[in-house]
Scaffold this motif. Sequence first.
Motif, PDB file in Angstrom:
ATOM      1  N   HIS A   7       0.854  -1.196   0.000  1.00 46.50           N
ATOM      2  CA  HIS A   7       0.000   0.000   0.000  1.00 46.50           C
ATOM      3  C   HIS A   7       0.884   1.238   0.000  1.00 46.50           C
ATOM      4  O   HIS A   7       1.877   1.286   0.725  1.00 46.50           O
ATOM      5  CB  HIS A   7      -0.890   0.034   1.249  1.00 46.50           C
ATOM      6  N   ARG A   8       0.486   2.214  -0.802  1.00 45.44           N
ATOM      7  CA  ARG A   8       1.232   3.474  -0.776  1.00 45.44           C
ATOM      8  C   ARG A   8       0.235   4.625  -0.586  1.00 45.44           C
ATOM      9  O   ARG A   8      -0.235   5.231  -1.550  1.00 45.44           O
ATOM     10  CB  ARG A   8       2.035   3.673  -2.063  1.00 45.44           C
ATOM     11  N   ALA A  10      -1.422   8.264   0.137  1.00 49.03           N
ATOM     12  CA  ALA A  10      -1.005   9.582  -0.339  1.00 49.03           C
ATOM     13  C   ALA A  10      -1.132  10.641   0.742  1.00 49.03           C
ATOM     14  O   ALA A  10      -0.658  11.767   0.572  1.00 49.03           O
ATOM     15  CB  ALA A  10      -1.831   9.979  -1.561  1.00 49.03           C
ATOM     16  N   THR A  11      -1.800  10.284   1.856  1.00 50.84           N
ATOM     17  CA  THR A  11      -1.938  11.236   2.965  1.00 50.84           C
ATOM     18  C   THR A  11      -1.715  10.490   4.272  1.00 50.84           C
ATOM     19  O   THR A  11      -1.834   9.271   4.337  1.00 50.84           O
ATOM     20  CB  THR A  11      -3.355  11.855   3.006  1.00 50.84           C
ATOM     21  N   GLN A  14      -4.844   8.606   5.272  1.00 48.27           N
ATOM     22  CA  GLN A  14      -4.958   7.276   4.638  1.00 48.27           C
ATOM     23  C   GLN A  14      -4.023   6.274   5.313  1.00 48.27           C
ATOM     24  O   GLN A  14      -4.389   5.115   5.548  1.00 48.27           O
ATOM     25  CB  GLN A  14      -4.591   7.347   3.154  1.00 48.27           C
ATOM     26  N   ASP A  50       3.836   1.710   2.567  1.00 47.50           N
ATOM     27  CA  ASP A  50       4.965   2.556   2.171  1.00 47.50           C
ATOM     28  C   ASP A  50       4.595   4.022   2.386  1.00 47.50           C
ATOM     29  O   ASP A  50       3.620   4.514   1.813  1.00 47.50           O
ATOM     30  CB  ASP A  50       5.283   2.267   0.697  1.00 47.50           C
ATOM     31  N   LEU A  51       5.384   4.713   3.201  1.00 44.92           N
ATOM     32  CA  LEU A  51       5.062   6.111   3.520  1.00 44.92           C
ATOM     33  C   LEU A  51       5.702   7.115   2.562  1.00 44.92           C
ATOM     34  O   LEU A  51       5.581   8.325   2.772  1.00 44.92           O
ATOM     35  CB  LEU A  51       5.508   6.422   4.959  1.00 44.92           C
ATOM     36  N   SER A  52       6.366   6.628   1.517  1.00 42.39           N
ATOM     37  CA  SER A  52       7.115   7.573   0.667  1.00 42.39           C
ATOM     38  C   SER A  52       6.208   8.514  -0.124  1.00 42.39           C
ATOM     39  O   SER A  52       6.674   9.527  -0.633  1.00 42.39           O
ATOM     40  CB  SER A  52       8.031   6.799  -0.292  1.00 42.39           C
ATOM     41  N   GLY A  53       4.914   8.185  -0.200  1.00 43.33           N
ATOM     42  CA  GLY A  53       4.011   9.072  -0.951  1.00 43.33           C
ATOM     43  C   GLY A  53       3.265  10.064  -0.082  1.00 43.33           C
ATOM     44  O   GLY A  53       2.341  10.743  -0.550  1.00 43.33           O
ATOM     45  N   VAL A  54       3.637  10.162   1.198  1.00 39.94           N
ATOM     46  CA  VAL A  54       2.915  11.062   2.113  1.00 39.94           C
ATOM     47  C   VAL A  54       3.679  12.382   2.247  1.00 39.94           C
ATOM     48  O   VAL A  54       4.713  12.433   2.908  1.00 39.94           O
ATOM     49  CB  VAL A  54       2.745  10.406   3.506  1.00 39.94           C
ATOM     50  N   PRO A  55       3.197  13.443   1.633  1.00 41.39           N
ATOM     51  CA  PRO A  55       3.981  14.684   1.610  1.00 41.39           C
ATOM     52  C   PRO A  55       4.160  15.316   2.994  1.00 41.39           C
ATOM     53  O   PRO A  55       5.180  15.973   3.229  1.00 41.39           O
ATOM     54  CB  PRO A  55       3.174  15.609   0.679  1.00 41.39           C
TER      55      PRO A  55
END
Lengths: 268, 300
Positions: A7-8, A10-11, A14, A50-55
């Motif tokens: 899972h990636r 985006a916030t 989420q 995966d937290l790499s998509g959380v700005p």
Amino acid sequence: MYAFDFHRPATLRQANSLVGKLGDAKILAGGQTLLPTMKQRLASPSAVIDLSGVPELAGIEQKGRNLVIGAMTSHAEVATSALVTAALPGLAALAGGIGDPHVRHKGTIGGSIANNDPAADYPAGLLALGATIVTNRRKMPAAEFFTGMFSTALDEGEIITKVIVPIGAKFAYAKFRNPASRYAMVGVAVGKKGSSVVVAVTGAGSDGVFRWTEAEAALGKRFNAKSLDGITNPAAKDLNSDIHASAEYRSHLIGVMARRAVTGATAK
Amino acid sequence: MRVNPVGTVEVLTGSHSHGQGHETTFAQLVAGRLGIPIENVAIVHGDTDKVQMGMGTYGSRSGAVGMSAIVKALDKIEAKAKKVASFVLEAAEADIDFKDGKFSVKGTDKSVDFASVALQAYVAHKFTGEQLEPGLKEGAFYDPTNFTFPSGVHIAEVEIDPDTGVTTIAKWTAVDDFGVIINPMIVEGQVHGGIAQGIGQALLEGAVYDANGQLLTASYMDYTMPRADDLPSFRVDHTTTPCPSNPLGIKGCGEAGAIAAPAAVMNAVTDALGHENIAMPATPQAVWLAARASFAKAAE
């Protein structure tokens, strides 16, 4: 690799809801520990988040007298950040000395402290700097966050979001690398803010990062490496021993690295 | 040694190359002798489907032994090619000179190049099978008549941090005599690699077992291989005293660095410590312990 769900979010919202929903999910930051342990089957989560998509978790900013470092900030970003280099050069140097270039570009501050590897560099640094760890639920001083080898005060489903580091401290970190692995065999971070001094030791303690309070007391009176002369090094019985370094050698090296860190912290 | 009809050469050698640069050095020898471009020489090794017999590469012998066999094969190729050239040039074999890739008739301007002779060797238009067996392919085996005796001096200058026991190599100077050197860059590389290996033995590497026989240094997390930042820049030079026991005058070079370095490093370490009570590898912990003994002795 075996099968698992990926899972990636985006916030952060989420990410929170995924962590709540998925029972044995593992949170993936830089993956420098989780992925090797999964490859070796030491961990086999059914899902990876995966937290790499959380700005909200990225970036470094200065807020008043603090540096606020997002949990997903890589070691390389901390090492080369103009803000960190100017405000806390010792912290930039610590980050720049972690692992190798690959590790520094993938590994993150949040991942490192969540794992609390007994040979990791950040736990000692953040203890000595009096940092605050911020999660999706609360704020904790570093002194309460690191609770022992590979263990932290994090609860199930709790996600580190940022690290708040006060600036204005005299700070330096000195480490003696394991000749083979190049991990910290002994690493000592020294921070002085006002009259308060923290001396934090990594790599050596049998239960992970710890504070050397006798040294803190001596350095609190006079912040100079000479103040450590006559102070007994931490007892060997509480220290690690392996083929590279006996507990006695580690005990000795703590004294040497502490002096070097103090000298580094007072250097102009 | 197979000379193809277009003048290219394929050398099948029993000396295996796994980083020693035989493909370059051996080809250089063949190209220089036959006066052909180096890219026209192929060195084939390490394939038992093609190479009839090989014993690998060891004992610093590929230059002295393997290349001596190549010289013997080259002698045979040249002798046969001269026979072919004598028919092509219509002259007595004794009057044929071979130089710079050209066969010529003494005292005349008549000449023919190596590739043309190679073609004529196979097509056999200028001679009959009764006069000369066609083809240009020879083999040779070589058994050395004696060992080679390379000599040299390596000087290690080390600095020991008495607080931590860390030994740093401040400077390295080495002069070796490897006899005649075919490729100076490759020889220097061999010396560099040998020194690195020797420093590894002296300061870093050690197989450690526990009381139950379990290997504790089973990965590079625990087994300390020498890395670039463990090593100084090496200052390497050589003298040249040709070896009398092989046709090229070559002495072995592959092991020189690995032989000299452990002794040089440990001599420097024990010199700094003031006593010899330390074993390899002289790790930081071992040196720290030994240095404490030095201080105790000095205080007496």
